[in-house]
Scaffold this active site. Sequence first.
Site, short mmCIF file in Angstrom:
data_model
loop_
_atom_site.label_atom_id
_atom_site.label_comp_id
_atom_site.label_asym_id
_atom_site.label_seq_id
_atom_site.Cartn_x
_atom_site.Cartn_y
_atom_site.Cartn_z
N GLU A 45 48.82 23.74 52.49
CA GLU A 45 47.55 24.07 53.14
C GLU A 45 46.47 23.18 52.54
O GLU A 45 46.28 23.15 51.31
CB GLU A 45 47.16 25.54 52.95
N ASP A 97 40.57 16.04 46.23
CA ASP A 97 40.04 15.76 47.56
C ASP A 97 41.21 15.27 48.40
O ASP A 97 41.91 14.32 48.02
CB ASP A 97 38.95 14.69 47.47
N ASP A 119 35.96 22.82 56.89
CA ASP A 119 34.52 22.58 56.95
C ASP A 119 34.18 21.76 58.19
O ASP A 119 34.85 20.76 58.47
CB ASP A 119 34.06 21.84 55.68
N LYS A 123 27.46 16.66 61.40
CA LYS A 123 26.83 15.37 61.74
C LYS A 123 27.90 14.35 62.16
O LYS A 123 28.92 14.23 61.49
CB LYS A 123 26.06 14.81 60.54
N ASP A 155 37.22 29.30 63.92
CA ASP A 155 36.38 30.02 64.90
C ASP A 155 35.26 29.10 65.38
O ASP A 155 34.37 29.55 66.10
CB ASP A 155 35.77 31.28 64.28
N THR A 194 43.58 34.37 57.11
CA THR A 194 42.89 33.71 56.00
C THR A 194 41.64 34.55 55.69
O THR A 194 41.26 35.43 56.47
CB THR A 194 42.49 32.26 56.36
N GLU A 195 41.01 34.21 54.57
CA GLU A 195 39.78 34.91 54.22
C GLU A 195 38.71 34.78 55.32
O GLU A 195 38.09 35.74 55.73
CB GLU A 195 39.22 34.28 52.96
N GLU A 197 39.22 33.93 58.43
CA GLU A 197 39.70 34.53 59.69
C GLU A 197 39.36 36.02 59.73
O GLU A 197 38.88 36.55 60.73
CB GLU A 197 41.21 34.32 59.80
N1 SAM Z 1 41.19 27.95 54.28
C1 SAM Z 1 40.34 28.99 53.72
C2 SAM Z 1 40.14 30.12 54.73
O1 SAM Z 1 40.47 29.92 55.90
O2 SAM Z 1 39.70 31.20 54.31
C3 SAM Z 1 39.00 28.41 53.22
C4 SAM Z 1 38.08 27.88 54.29
S1 SAM Z 1 36.62 27.08 53.60
C5 SAM Z 1 35.53 27.05 54.92
C6 SAM Z 1 37.13 25.39 53.53
C7 SAM Z 1 37.70 24.99 52.17
O3 SAM Z 1 38.23 23.67 52.27
C8 SAM Z 1 36.66 24.97 51.05
O4 SAM Z 1 37.14 25.71 49.95
C9 SAM Z 1 36.51 23.48 50.73
O5 SAM Z 1 36.20 23.25 49.37
C10 SAM Z 1 37.89 22.95 51.10
N2 SAM Z 1 37.87 21.53 51.45
C11 SAM Z 1 37.05 20.93 52.33
N3 SAM Z 1 37.29 19.61 52.39
C12 SAM Z 1 38.30 19.37 51.52
C13 SAM Z 1 38.98 18.20 51.12
N4 SAM Z 1 38.66 17.00 51.60
N5 SAM Z 1 39.98 18.31 50.21
C14 SAM Z 1 40.29 19.52 49.68
N6 SAM Z 1 39.66 20.67 50.01
C15 SAM Z 1 38.68 20.59 50.92
#
Ligand code: SAM
Length: 214
Positions: A45, A97, A119, A123, A155, A194-195, A197
Amino acid sequence: MRLRNITGSREVIAESPFVVREEVLEQCPGTWHEIFGNPHPIHIEVGMGKGRFIYNMAKAHPDVNYVGIEKYSSVLLRAIQKMEEEELPNLKFIRMDAEDIDKVFGRAEVDRIYLNFSDPWPKDRHAKRRLPSRQFLARYDVILQKEGTLEFKTDNRDLFDFAVEELEPAGWKAQVITYDLHSDPKLMEGNIMTEYEEKFSSMGNPIYKYVIYR
Ligand code: SAM
C-alpha cells in the site's frame, strides 16, 4: 492527518523491527521473499497513513506478505504502535517517499498495489505528485508483475476523474470502475475500510474505486 512532528518518531522508526531500515532499502530489490522468509505474494500500500487498512488486510490474509509505505514518520509511528500491540509476521513498513519505489522493489516483484485516499494535490503543476498519475503508474509498471493489479479507492471525484484519464496514456486498462463502492454488494465482499474511508463514507460521501491492469 497532521502528526508530522511527534518528538522521537524518527528514533522509534529507526529501531523498530517492523520497519525496513532506510540504510538497507537500496539492497532490497529482488530480496522481498527472503525478507519475509516465504514465497507468498507481495502486496503493497502506497501512502498507508496510520496503517489501519494494511494491518487488517495482513490479519485477514496470512498467506500474503504486505508492505506499507508512508512518507511521514509521525504517521508511520501509529502503525508501529498497532504492531506492538499485536505483531503480524506478514507485515512490514517502509518510511520513504514513494517517488523512489522502483529503487526498493525489483522488476515484477510485487503482485498487487493499493492506493487509498491518496493526497489530491489539487494544483495542476503538482499533478505528477498524485499517486495515481502517469508518472507514478510508470514506476508501478516496473515493480508490478505482468498479471498484477492496482486498486485505488477515494472519495475525491476530481482526483478519481484524473486517475481514470491517466490510464490510457499510461498504458493501463480498467477491470473495475465504480462510483459508489459501498452500494455494490459484490465489490464490497472482503472490502476492508481504510481510516479515511470510514470517515468520509460515514459523512455520506460516495466512495470511488478502480482496479486496473496492463
Ligand atoms: N491510506 C490511508 C487511508 O486511506 O486512510 C491514508 C490516507 S492519507 C490522505 C494519505 C497518506 O499518504 C498520508 O499519510 C501521506 O503522508 C501519504 N503519502 C502521500 N504521498 C506520499 C508519497 N509520495 N510517498 C509515501 N507516502 C505518501
